[in-house]
Each structure stands twice: as structure tokens, then as C-alpha cells.
Design an enzyme around this catalytic site. Structure first.
Site, PDB file in Angstrom:
ATOM      1  CG  ASN A   1      -6.799  -7.188   8.410  1.00  0.00           C
ATOM      2  OD1 ASN A   1      -5.861  -6.405   8.560  1.00  0.00           O
ATOM      3  ND2 ASN A   1      -6.639  -8.489   8.454  1.00  0.00           N
TER       4      ASN A   1
ATOM      5  CD  GLU B   1       3.474 -10.939  11.922  1.00  0.00           C
ATOM      6  OE1 GLU B   1       2.851 -11.923  11.479  1.00  0.00           O
ATOM      7  OE2 GLU B   1       4.233 -11.014  12.901  1.00  0.00           O
TER       8      GLU B   1
ATOM      9  CB  CYS C   1      -3.579 -12.434   8.291  1.00  0.00           C
ATOM     10  SG  CYS C   1      -3.403 -12.016  10.029  1.00  0.00           S
TER      11      CYS C   1
ATOM     12  CD  GLU D   1       3.530  -7.340  14.073  1.00  0.00           C
ATOM     13  OE1 GLU D   1       2.359  -7.688  13.876  1.00  0.00           O
ATOM     14  OE2 GLU D   1       4.016  -6.263  13.696  1.00  0.00           O
TER      15      GLU D   1
HETATM   16  P1  NDP Z   1      -1.325  -4.970   0.790  1.00  0.00           P
HETATM   17  O1  NDP Z   1      -0.100  -5.769   0.735  1.00  0.00           O
HETATM   18  O2  NDP Z   1      -2.024  -4.640  -0.464  1.00  0.00           O
HETATM   19  O3  NDP Z   1      -1.035  -3.567   1.504  1.00  0.00           O
HETATM   20  C1  NDP Z   1      -0.446  -3.479   2.779  1.00  0.00           C
HETATM   21  C2  NDP Z   1       0.185  -2.118   2.958  1.00  0.00           C
HETATM   22  O4  NDP Z   1       1.318  -1.993   2.115  1.00  0.00           O
HETATM   23  C3  NDP Z   1      -0.749  -0.974   2.577  1.00  0.00           C
HETATM   24  O5  NDP Z   1      -0.546   0.072   3.495  1.00  0.00           O
HETATM   25  C4  NDP Z   1      -0.250  -0.607   1.197  1.00  0.00           C
HETATM   26  O6  NDP Z   1      -0.577   0.693   0.807  1.00  0.00           O
HETATM   27  C5  NDP Z   1       1.241  -0.772   1.373  1.00  0.00           C
HETATM   28  N1  NDP Z   1       2.012  -0.908   0.147  1.00  0.00           N
HETATM   29  C6  NDP Z   1       1.576  -1.185  -1.103  1.00  0.00           C
HETATM   30  N2  NDP Z   1       2.624  -1.229  -1.966  1.00  0.00           N
HETATM   31  C7  NDP Z   1       3.742  -0.983  -1.241  1.00  0.00           C
HETATM   32  C8  NDP Z   1       5.135  -0.917  -1.547  1.00  0.00           C
HETATM   33  N3  NDP Z   1       5.606  -1.117  -2.779  1.00  0.00           N
HETATM   34  N4  NDP Z   1       5.997  -0.662  -0.551  1.00  0.00           N
HETATM   35  C9  NDP Z   1       5.555  -0.484   0.715  1.00  0.00           C
HETATM   36  N5  NDP Z   1       4.256  -0.525   1.057  1.00  0.00           N
HETATM   37  C10 NDP Z   1       3.354  -0.773   0.102  1.00  0.00           C
HETATM   38  O7  NDP Z   1      -2.286  -5.721   1.795  1.00  0.00           O
HETATM   39  P2  NDP Z   1      -3.772  -5.359   2.184  1.00  0.00           P
HETATM   40  O8  NDP Z   1      -3.820  -4.008   2.794  1.00  0.00           O
HETATM   41  O9  NDP Z   1      -4.652  -5.652   1.037  1.00  0.00           O
HETATM   42  O10 NDP Z   1      -4.038  -6.392   3.369  1.00  0.00           O
HETATM   43  C11 NDP Z   1      -4.439  -7.696   3.139  1.00  0.00           C
HETATM   44  C12 NDP Z   1      -3.289  -8.663   3.293  1.00  0.00           C
HETATM   45  O11 NDP Z   1      -2.653  -8.453   4.528  1.00  0.00           O
HETATM   46  C13 NDP Z   1      -3.744 -10.089   3.297  1.00  0.00           C
HETATM   47  O12 NDP Z   1      -2.892 -10.883   2.511  1.00  0.00           O
HETATM   48  C14 NDP Z   1      -3.619 -10.501   4.733  1.00  0.00           C
HETATM   49  O13 NDP Z   1      -3.436 -11.857   4.924  1.00  0.00           O
HETATM   50  C15 NDP Z   1      -2.460  -9.698   5.182  1.00  0.00           C
HETATM   51  N6  NDP Z   1      -2.496  -9.509   6.626  1.00  0.00           N
HETATM   52  C16 NDP Z   1      -1.582 -10.170   7.407  1.00  0.00           C
HETATM   53  C17 NDP Z   1      -1.622 -10.081   8.769  1.00  0.00           C
HETATM   54  C18 NDP Z   1      -0.613 -10.785   9.629  1.00  0.00           C
HETATM   55  O14 NDP Z   1      -0.446 -10.399  10.776  1.00  0.00           O
HETATM   56  N7  NDP Z   1       0.055 -11.790   9.167  1.00  0.00           N
HETATM   57  C19 NDP Z   1      -2.652  -9.291   9.441  1.00  0.00           C
HETATM   58  C20 NDP Z   1      -3.520  -8.608   8.539  1.00  0.00           C
HETATM   59  C21 NDP Z   1      -3.438  -8.735   7.179  1.00  0.00           C
HETATM   60  P3  NDP Z   1      -1.985   1.041   0.122  1.00  0.00           P
HETATM   61  O15 NDP Z   1      -2.848  -0.164   0.207  1.00  0.00           O
HETATM   62  O16 NDP Z   1      -2.465   2.146   0.926  1.00  0.00           O
HETATM   63  O17 NDP Z   1      -1.674   1.381  -1.291  1.00  0.00           O
END
Ligand code: NDP
Length: 579
Positions: A239, A336, A370, A549
């Protein structure tokens, strides 16, 4: 002096005086007539030739020999961009290891990356295999001793320079972020400027990241040395692609760590742009690396024995896996994660500000934020007026081309996610809520026809137990809930496993603080929402995460301390030793 030398000297003088080119030329030792490009290492004259060749071969080559002005100045931005070594188009290779864009040495196939605005494939990105992850980590590990031994001031100068380069290229980098995310250009500009903010903040802070001297009994003392951890593994969501990366990398690098980052498969572009910016700013090759891939690449990075710490932004379910991987290697972890934050609007709140904040708390970045305040608690006595004004303002939002200056709502990240958001709206309807506005796909014409544009939705008659109220939707869906008393609303606001953020709207200063202190969340706003300047820590309570962060506190998450106790007298071991 030969004609050639005169030529070089003249241009060098002009270039040195022109602020636009500062920072990328360095003098050649022992030859005052020459300057060297910091990116490619060639001398000024040769470099001009390559720039000109890149931009418009014949025309500028001719200019170069005849013009009275440096040809690059006549040839405009794209030349400067080329000189700076920053790729400002959607062009691979997509990994960045040891200071260069590269393809993975082992690839597990390709990810087709869709441009959210159009729904069309924008690029195909090779998926990094385990050997590539190893290579990136090795590259970061190799340079750790050099980078960590630089003074904080030297590291800081490079981060400050990176911030400056980002500001200089703000418009172009923002455009890349729009292509990656589908968010409106005005928002992307804010996000990218915040990346410069973070680099400048931690660049400025770097020289002040120091240890402590602790005087002890009898003249003895201790030194508490602050040390970097080593190689940091960063993983991000889609995002806020560049911002998420910078929020991790800027403090990590300022503290003397090196970094390997895996962006989300949906938004691969701007982490590589950041790599080029850092290299351009003088950060040595290997200090910051990017590997592209899906979850598997992220998992491999987390498990890597040479990665000292994990910094993750994403969902709770993936965060749990990251933490488990960290546990195996006894690695510190910053998480996060998601949220379902409350925004509490009391009867004395400034109505207009409350409406504005509710828009900010729900509809920025197509609601894919988020910290969004998706549970909008409104005091029953003002609910109908508040809802009327909120729905009115929401219906005025302009949905469409993210590159149009007047667009306020762009495209959802991809079709599957859009359908998930719509399914939450359907579930709300089924559970008895009222869709007061939005919640539908808005078809666009022409090249945008394949994008998933959803109209922001306000839902009334919501109850705490409804799925749309309990779960993170991550879309433009605001659920309005009514309340009668402070005690009741605080209890309901905290009745969630999440604890990322919250807000209270009131003119009563005591109540504002009382409620803010009662909200179980890492970030609480009084009379505003979704502002996170770099100076203040951000992160979650409960399932929303671990660690923080931004702000000064993050230094503790990217360093460890070694305490050296210095005994100035004799060893006192009590009765253990008898003369
Ligand atoms: P995901 O958890 O699906 O993915 C986050 C990252 O983790 C991606 O790069 C993904 O790779 C990677 N990933 C997936 N599986 C693994 C694994 N087993 N080990 C290590 N890395 C892995 O989240 P989204 O990308 O869908 O983002 C949305 C979520 O993020 C929402 O829940 C949102 O609230 C949260 N978020 C939190 C923020 C905060 O600061 N608190 C800010 C922004 C978002 P890939 O997708 O490429 O397969």
C-alpha cells in the site's frame, strides 16, 4: 592548455556553479580540468558524450562540439536523470544487489505485475530463488564492516543526500508510485516527500547515535557502546511501497546496519528506485539490496542465518510466520501489522473537522491503510447530522484516473482484492447494515477500463458483531456505530484484537486526554487522523504488532549495546580470596 582541456575546464566550472548538478560530479585528483561522474566513473567529457548519445544522439553530439553551453543543460531532464543513474521508467532488471540492478542468478519463474489503474500487465519480474537471496545477504554482509565503521556523520551525510535526490525527482518517483499502486498522484507526492523526510531525519540523527559513559564506585566506570546489529531483512506490503521501505531502511542504515529488502509482489518498482537513489547518494554497493519475489523469497530471507533482524510490514497471518522464523534464529523482530482502529466522535466535536478526519481515516489510498479508523463511533445525539455530512462529502469524491490532478480516489490494488472488499459490503448488507453510499465498482473508459475502481462506502446501522466491523477490510469502507456514553464507547473501541491506532474528537481537553489514554493502541490522535510525521513513533499494541517505526525510539530496535566495565581499583571478591 590544449583546446580539449580548456573545453573541459569551462564546462566543469559551469557545472560546479549550477546547483542542479551538484552532488554527482567529483573532481579528478591531480587534474583540475577534469571531473568525474559519481555514478559511472567516467570523466566529464566522456560522460557528456554518453548522456548525449542516450538522449538524442545526433542532435546533441553536434551541440556538444559547437554549442557555447553545456549540451546536457539544453537537453533537459532526461539527461540529468540518466546521469544520476536513477531509472524513472518501469524498466528492469528488478533486483538490486551489490550496487547494481540485476536479474536473479536463480529464478523461480516470473511475476506478472498488473498496473492497478489499467488492469494491464505492466512488467514481468523474475522471482528470486534461494541462491539469489543468499547472494543479496552475502553482499550486505560483506560491506557491513565498512559501512558500520563509518562515522555517524559520514553515514548521515549520504542519507541526507538521498533525501535531497528524492526531493529533486519527486514528481517522477511519485509517478512510478502511482503506476505501482493506483493511488492518486497528489497522495503519491505526499508519500514520496515523506520518504525524503525520513532520510533527512535519520541522516541528521546519525551522528547523535552514540553510547553512554556511566561513572561507578571508586572511579570505575562503564561504557555502553551502541552497535549495529548486522544485516537487516526487510519485507513490505503493497500500500505504501517506497515509504514502507524507507521507514525501515533509513534508521537501519543510519545505525550502521546493512539491508536486504523484499517488496510486495504487487509493487516491485520503487524499492529499486530507492536503491539507485542511495547509490547515487554515495551509499556503498551492497549496503542496500532488493530481491523480488513472492512469499517464498520473504520466508527464505527470514530464515537466513546471516540476517540479524527482521522488520516486517504486512498482515497478521504473515507476521506470525515471520515471528516464528525469527524465533528459530533468535532474531529480533519488528512487526507492523493490520488494524481496525476506532475514531470516536463526541457530541461537542467540531463537526466539519470530524467529517474531514473521517474521510482521511477511511478513504486515503482507496482505504488500503493499516491505521485506518474504520470503526467510526459517533455520539447518538449528533449521528444523523454527522452521517448526512459524511455521506455528502463522500459522494463528492472523484473516482478515476490516478494521474488526473482532481482525482481523489484511484484504483484498488488488484481485482481479487477489490472483490474481497465488495464481499465485505455484501456481508454487511446481509447482516442488516445499510449501505448509505458507494460500495460498487465504477467502470472507467478507455485504457482505465480494466482497473478496479470502487466507490467509497459509508455503512450505517452497524453493530459491533458484524463481520465488516470486526475484520480488517483494507478498502474504502467506513462503518458508522452509534454510542451513548464515554465509558461505553471506550469499552467497545477496545473490544478488538487489533491495537494499531485510534482517535478522539472533542473540544473538552480533559475528555480528549482521558479517552486517548484509555484507547489500547500504539498511536492515538486527538482531533485529527492518519498523520505520522517521521519524528514520532508508530506501531501497534496487541495483534497490530511489535516494536515501533519512526522517531528516536527506533534506534533501540536497530542497535544493540555492549557494556564495557572498567575497573580502576583492585578486584573486590569479598571473602573468596584470602591473602
Ligand atoms: P501480506 O502479509 O500478505 O504480505 C506482506 C509481505 O510479506 C509481502 O511482501 C509478502 O510477499 C510477504 N510474505 C508472504 N509470505 C511470507 C512469508 N512466509 N515469510 C515472509 N514474507 C512473506 O500483506 P499485504 O501485502 O497483503 O499487506 C496488507 C496488510 O499489511 C494489511 O493487513 C495491512 O494492515 C498491513 N499493513 C500494515 C502496516 C503497518 O504499518 N502496521 C502498513 C501497511 C500495511 P508477497 O505478497 O509478495 O507474496
Amino acid at each position: 592548455m590544449s583546446e580539449g582541456k580548456k573545453y573541459n575546464q569551462r564546462y566543469r566550472t559551469i557545472w560546479e556553479k549550477d546547483n542542479r548538478f551538484k552532488g554527482w560530479l567529483q573532481p579528478v585528483e591531480g587534474d583540475k580540468t577534469q571531473a568525474r561522474c559519481r555514478v559511472c566513473g567516467t570523466t566529464l567529457k566522456a560522460h557528456l558524450r554518453s548522456i548525449i548519445g542516450h538522449n538524442d544522439g545526433k542532435k546533441h553530439k553536434k551541440n556538444m562540439t559547437s554549442s557555447r553551453y553545456p549540451p546536457v543543460m539544453a537537453s533537459g531532464l532526461s539527461c540529468r536523470v540518466f546521469c544520476r543513474g536513477i531509472t524513472l521508467t518501469v524498466t528492469g532488471p528488478w533486483n538490486y544487489v551489490a550496487g547494481k540492478r540485476c536479474d536473479p542468478i536463480d529464478s523461480l519463474g516470473f511475476m506478472k505485475v498488473t498496473e492497478p489503474a489499467t488492469g494491464q500487465v505492466m512488467c514481468e519480474v523474475p522471482i528470486s530463488g534461494p541462491t539469489e537471496v543468499d547472494r543479496a545477504v552475502a553482499s550486505a554482509k560483506n560491506v557491513f564492516s565498512t559501512w558500520s565503521k563509518l562515522s555517524g556523520r559520514e553515514r548521515g551525510q549520504k542519507l541526507l543526500e538521498a533525501g535531497r535526490i528524492i526531493r529533486e525527482n519527486l514528481e517522477n518517483i511519485s509517478s512510478l508510485e502511482v503506476r505501482d499502486t493506483g493511488k492518486p498522484i497528489w497522495e503519491a507526492r505526499v508519500d514520496i516527500a515523506s520518504c525524503a523526510d525520513a532520510l533527512e531525519y535519520y541522516g541528521g540523527l546519525a551522528p547523535a547515535i552514540v553510547g553512554q559513559y556511566v561513572p561507578l564506585n571508586g572511579g570505575s566506570f562503564a561504557m555502553v557502546q551502541r552497535e549495529p546489529l548486522g544485516v537487516i531483512g526487510g519485507i513490505g506490503a503493497w500500500n505504501f511501497p517506497m515509504q514502507t521501505c524507507v521507514w525501515k531502511a533509513a534508521p537501519a542504515l543510519a545505525c550502521g546496519n546493512t539491508f536486504v529488502y523484499k517488496p510486495s509482489q504487487f509493487t516491485p518498482i520503487t524499492a529499486v528506485t530507492l536503491s539507485e537513489v542511495l547509490t547515487q547518494a554515495g551509499v556503498p554497493p551492497g549496503v542496500f539490496n532488493v530481491i523480488q519475489g513472492e512469499g517464498e523469497a520473504g520466508a527464505k530471507l527470514c530464515e537466513h542465518p546471516d540476517v540479524a533482524k527482521l522488520s516486517f510490514t504486512g498482515s497478521v497471518s504473515t507476521g506470525t510466520k515471520v515471528m516464528a522464523a525469527g524465533a528459530k534464529g533468535i532474531k529480533s523482530v519488528t512487526l507492523e501489522l493490520g488494524g481496525k482502529s476506532p475514531i470516536i466522535i463526541f457530541e461537542d466535536a467540531d463537526m466539519k473537522n470530524a467529517v474531514k478526519a473521517t474521510l482521511m481515516a477511511n478513504f486515503l489510498s482507496q482505504g488500503q491503510v493499516c491505521s485506518n479508523g474504520t470503526r467510526v463511533f459517533v455520539h447518538r445525539s449528533i449521528a444523523s447530522e454527522f452521517i448526512k455530512q459524511l455521506v455528502g462529502a463522500t459522494e463528492k469524491l472523484k473516482i478515476g484516473d490516478p494521474f488526473a490532478e482532481d482525482t481523489t480516489v484511484g484504483a484498488t490494488i488488484h481485482e481479487d482484492h477489490a472483490k474481497k472488499v465488495l464481499s465485505y459490503i455484501a456481508s454487511a448488507r446481509k447482516e442488516g447494515a445499510t449501505i448509505l453510499c458507494g460500495g460498487e465498482r465504477v467502470m472507467q473508459q478507455g485504457k482505465l477500463a480494466g482497473g478496479w475502481y470502487l466507490s467509497p462506502s459509508v455503512i450505517g446501522n452497524c453493530q459491533d458483531h458484524m463481520k465488516v466491523v470486526k475484520e480488517e477490510v483494507f478498502g474504502s469502507v467506513a462503518s458508522v456505530l452509534e454510542f451513548d456514553s464515554e465509558e461505553e464507547v471506550v469499552k467497545r473501541a477496545n473490544d478488538t484484537d487489533f491495537g494499531l491506532a485510534g482517535a478522539v474528537f472533542t473540544k473538552d481537553i480533559q475528555r480528549g486526554h482521558r479517552v486517548a489514554n484509555a484507547i489500547e493502541a500504539g498511536m492515538v490522535w486527538i482531533n485529527t487522523f492518519n498523520l505520522y510525521p517521521t519524528e514520532i513513533p508508530f506501531g501497534g499494541y496487541k495483534h497490530s504488532g511489535i516494536g515501533r517505526e519512526n522517531g528516536l525510539t527506533v534506534v533501540d530496535y536497530f542497535t544493540q549495546t555492549r557494556t564495557v566495565y572498567v575497573e580502576m581499583g583492585d578486584v573486590d571478591c569479598g571473602p573468596l580470596y584470602q591473602d
